[in-house]
Structures are given as C-alpha cells and as structure tokens.
Design a protein around this motif. Structure first.
Motif, PDB file in Angstrom:
ATOM      1  N   LEU A  69      36.265  29.303  41.112  1.00  0.00           N
ATOM      2  CA  LEU A  69      37.180  29.872  42.117  1.00  0.00           C
ATOM      3  C   LEU A  69      37.441  31.351  41.862  1.00  0.00           C
ATOM      4  O   LEU A  69      37.445  32.162  42.808  1.00  0.00           O
ATOM      5  N   ILE A  70      37.654  31.721  40.611  1.00  0.00           N
ATOM      6  CA  ILE A  70      37.906  33.136  40.285  1.00  0.00           C
ATOM      7  C   ILE A  70      36.691  33.986  40.627  1.00  0.00           C
ATOM      8  O   ILE A  70      36.814  35.075  41.207  1.00  0.00           O
ATOM      9  N   ILE A  71      35.497  33.510  40.311  1.00  0.00           N
ATOM     10  CA  ILE A  71      34.281  34.282  40.620  1.00  0.00           C
ATOM     11  C   ILE A  71      34.092  34.404  42.125  1.00  0.00           C
ATOM     12  O   ILE A  71      33.749  35.487  42.643  1.00  0.00           O
ATOM     13  N   ILE A  72      34.340  33.322  42.859  1.00  0.00           N
ATOM     14  CA  ILE A  72      34.207  33.385  44.325  1.00  0.00           C
ATOM     15  C   ILE A  72      35.211  34.379  44.902  1.00  0.00           C
ATOM     16  O   ILE A  72      34.858  35.228  45.749  1.00  0.00           O
ATOM     17  N   LEU A  73      36.460  34.288  44.444  1.00  0.00           N
ATOM     18  CA  LEU A  73      37.473  35.241  44.921  1.00  0.00           C
ATOM     19  C   LEU A  73      37.103  36.674  44.563  1.00  0.00           C
ATOM     20  O   LEU A  73      37.281  37.594  45.366  1.00  0.00           O
ATOM     21  N   TRP A  74      36.601  36.873  43.371  1.00  0.00           N
ATOM     22  CA  TRP A  74      36.189  38.198  42.904  1.00  0.00           C
ATOM     23  C   TRP A  74      35.114  38.772  43.831  1.00  0.00           C
ATOM     24  O   TRP A  74      35.208  39.911  44.300  1.00  0.00           O
ATOM     25  N   VAL A  75      34.085  37.954  44.093  1.00  0.00           N
ATOM     26  CA  VAL A  75      32.973  38.425  44.918  1.00  0.00           C
ATOM     27  C   VAL A  75      33.428  38.658  46.358  1.00  0.00           C
ATOM     28  O   VAL A  75      33.125  39.691  46.974  1.00  0.00           O
ATOM     29  N   VAL A  76      34.197  37.712  46.922  1.00  0.00           N
ATOM     30  CA  VAL A  76      34.666  37.853  48.301  1.00  0.00           C
ATOM     31  C   VAL A  76      35.557  39.082  48.438  1.00  0.00           C
ATOM     32  O   VAL A  76      35.445  39.856  49.396  1.00  0.00           O
ATOM     33  N   TRP A  77      36.454  39.279  47.496  1.00  0.00           N
ATOM     34  CA  TRP A  77      37.353  40.440  47.559  1.00  0.00           C
ATOM     35  C   TRP A  77      36.556  41.742  47.522  1.00  0.00           C
ATOM     36  O   TRP A  77      36.831  42.662  48.282  1.00  0.00           O
ATOM     37  N   ASN A  78      35.583  41.832  46.621  1.00  0.00           N
ATOM     38  CA  ASN A  78      34.843  43.081  46.453  1.00  0.00           C
ATOM     39  C   ASN A  78      33.777  43.296  47.526  1.00  0.00           C
ATOM     40  O   ASN A  78      33.173  44.365  47.582  1.00  0.00           O
ATOM     41  N   ILE A  79      33.556  42.307  48.392  1.00  0.00           N
ATOM     42  CA  ILE A  79      32.647  42.505  49.524  1.00  0.00           C
ATOM     43  C   ILE A  79      33.439  42.795  50.799  1.00  0.00           C
ATOM     44  O   ILE A  79      33.117  43.718  51.549  1.00  0.00           O
ATOM     45  N   PHE A  80      34.508  42.013  51.051  1.00  0.00           N
ATOM     46  CA  PHE A  80      35.195  42.083  52.330  1.00  0.00           C
ATOM     47  C   PHE A  80      36.502  42.875  52.308  1.00  0.00           C
ATOM     48  O   PHE A  80      37.065  43.141  53.367  1.00  0.00           O
ATOM     49  N   ALA A  81      37.018  43.257  51.181  1.00  0.00           N
ATOM     50  CA  ALA A  81      38.268  44.021  51.129  1.00  0.00           C
ATOM     51  C   ALA A  81      38.000  45.446  51.597  1.00  0.00           C
ATOM     52  O   ALA A  81      36.856  45.923  51.593  1.00  0.00           O
ATOM     53  N   PRO A  82      39.073  46.148  52.021  1.00  0.00           N
ATOM     54  CA  PRO A  82      38.879  47.562  52.396  1.00  0.00           C
ATOM     55  C   PRO A  82      38.290  48.336  51.214  1.00  0.00           C
ATOM     56  O   PRO A  82      38.539  48.020  50.057  1.00  0.00           O
ATOM     57  N   LYS A  83      37.509  49.351  51.541  1.00  0.00           N
ATOM     58  CA  LYS A  83      36.771  50.102  50.527  1.00  0.00           C
ATOM     59  C   LYS A  83      37.690  50.669  49.452  1.00  0.00           C
ATOM     60  O   LYS A  83      37.333  50.702  48.278  1.00  0.00           O
ATOM     61  N   ALA A  84      38.882  51.057  49.795  1.00  0.00           N
ATOM     62  CA  ALA A  84      39.805  51.648  48.823  1.00  0.00           C
ATOM     63  C   ALA A  84      40.364  50.598  47.853  1.00  0.00           C
ATOM     64  O   ALA A  84      40.748  50.943  46.738  1.00  0.00           O
ATOM     65  N   TYR A  90      29.118  46.106  44.701  1.00  0.00           N
ATOM     66  CA  TYR A  90      28.099  45.064  44.809  1.00  0.00           C
ATOM     67  C   TYR A  90      27.394  44.640  43.527  1.00  0.00           C
ATOM     68  O   TYR A  90      27.365  43.448  43.265  1.00  0.00           O
ATOM     69  N   PRO A  91      26.833  45.422  42.697  1.00  0.00           N
ATOM     70  CA  PRO A  91      26.133  44.748  41.580  1.00  0.00           C
ATOM     71  C   PRO A  91      27.108  44.013  40.654  1.00  0.00           C
ATOM     72  O   PRO A  91      26.684  43.294  39.764  1.00  0.00           O
ATOM     73  N   PHE A  92      28.401  44.155  40.928  1.00  0.00           N
ATOM     74  CA  PHE A  92      29.453  43.438  40.185  1.00  0.00           C
ATOM     75  C   PHE A  92      29.288  43.597  38.670  1.00  0.00           C
ATOM     76  O   PHE A  92      29.276  42.627  37.914  1.00  0.00           O
TER      77      PHE A  92
END
Length: 193
Positions: A69-84, A90-92
């Motif tokens: 869950l933490i990894i999914i949230l991490w990836v989703v946040w860093n893809i779909f959150a505002p750029k700021a 992306y390469p996380f």
C-alpha cells in the motif's frame, strides 16, 4: 596497606631501589572502575528481543500488505500529484533508496533473530538430551530391578506350589489313617470326659 585503601605502594619488593620506578599494586578484591568509551552502550538482550519482534513482523502478510500500500501510494502520488508537491519523480530513486535501506536493516535483524532462536534451540536440545539420558538410566535401573525380582520369585513359594504341598500332606495323613488300627468307637470318647 596505604591510607588510600585501593592501591598500595610496593617499597619492600626486591629490585625496587631508588632507581626503580615504584608501580602501584592493584587490589584484586575490588572491582575495576568501569572504562569510559565513546561508543553508545546498550542492553544486548533488549536489542535481541526488539530484533525478534521486528523479524516476526517482517515475516507476516500484514507487513507485505502495508508495504504494498505504501509503495502504491508513493508511486500514485509522485505521478498524479501537482508538480510542486511531488518529492520523487518517475525513476523513483528515493523509493529505491528507501527500499534498499529497509532491506539492509531487515536482513541483519532477521539473522540476529535466527541466531537467538538457534541459541534457544541448542539449550532446548541439550535439556532434551539430558532428560533422555536420565530416562534411559531410569529404564535400565528398572530393568535390572525387575530381573532381580524375577530371580527372587524363582525361589519364593507360589500359591500353586503351596496348594500342591498341602494336598500331598493331606494325602499322607489320609494314608496314615488308613494304616492305623480302628479304636473302639464313640464310647471311648465319652469315657475320657
């Protein structure tokens, strides 16, 4: 003894003349003062118990679910959150670093927990071995005692043997009665009274 109580000058020792340096005698009946170290001190037993709890948690399905869950949230946040608001693009790389850090701590903690379990297993195995030795010794003792009782019973009169001896005696008594002459009858018995 000197007035200090902890150390005593050795002036009477041979070879400790004016030119020799006097070494203080260390008292063996007193504990040494603890040495100061720059390293932090910790309780190894408490650290071992903590590592076992962590290792147990790392081996559960709950840990895998939470980590997923933490990894999914991490990836989703860093893809779909505002750029700021993104903190790991992306390469996380930061996520990879965090997972590597978690793995680098998890492996030694798991090994430490396994070593502690191995130590407990050795103690349990040793206790089981000693218990087995005691059981074997008890069994051998009881076996010897039973053998001695059996040998002793070979010399003891049994119920059947006693019955056969009594029957033989009764037959002898009956045979002797048959060979004795008959007395005058019942009248002689009354005369004796």
């Amino acid at each position: 003894m000197g007035s200090g109580g902890e150390r005593e000058e050795t002036k009477d020792r041979p070879g400790s003349g004016a030119g020799a340096t006097a070494r203080p005698r260390v008292r063996l009946d007193l504990p040494r003062a603890p040495r100061r170290t720059l390293l932090p001190e910790y309780d190894p037993e408490a650290f071992g118990r903590l590592s076992e709890r962590i290792a147990r948690f790392l081996g559960t399905g709950r840990f895998i679910v939470w980590m997923t869950l933490i990894i999914i949230l991490w990836v989703v946040w860093n893809i779909f959150a505002p750029k700021a608001l993104r903190f790991d693009e992306y390469p996380f790389i930061f996520l990879t670093l965090m997972l590597s850090l978690q793995a680098s701590y998890a492996a030694p903690l798991i090994l430490l927990a396994q070593n502690r379990q191995d130590d407990r297993d050795k103690v349990t195995h040793e206790q089981d071995r000693k218990q087995n030795e005691r059981s074997i010794a008890d069994t051998e003792y009881l076996t010897r005692e039973i053998a001695a009782l059996r040998m002793g019973l070979g010399e003891v009169a049994t119920r059947d043997w006693i019955r056969s001896e009594i029957q033989d005696l009764l037959r002898d008594v009956q045979d002797r009665r048959g060979h004795l002459p008959h007395e005058g009858g019942q009248g002689s018995d009354e005369a004796d009274r």
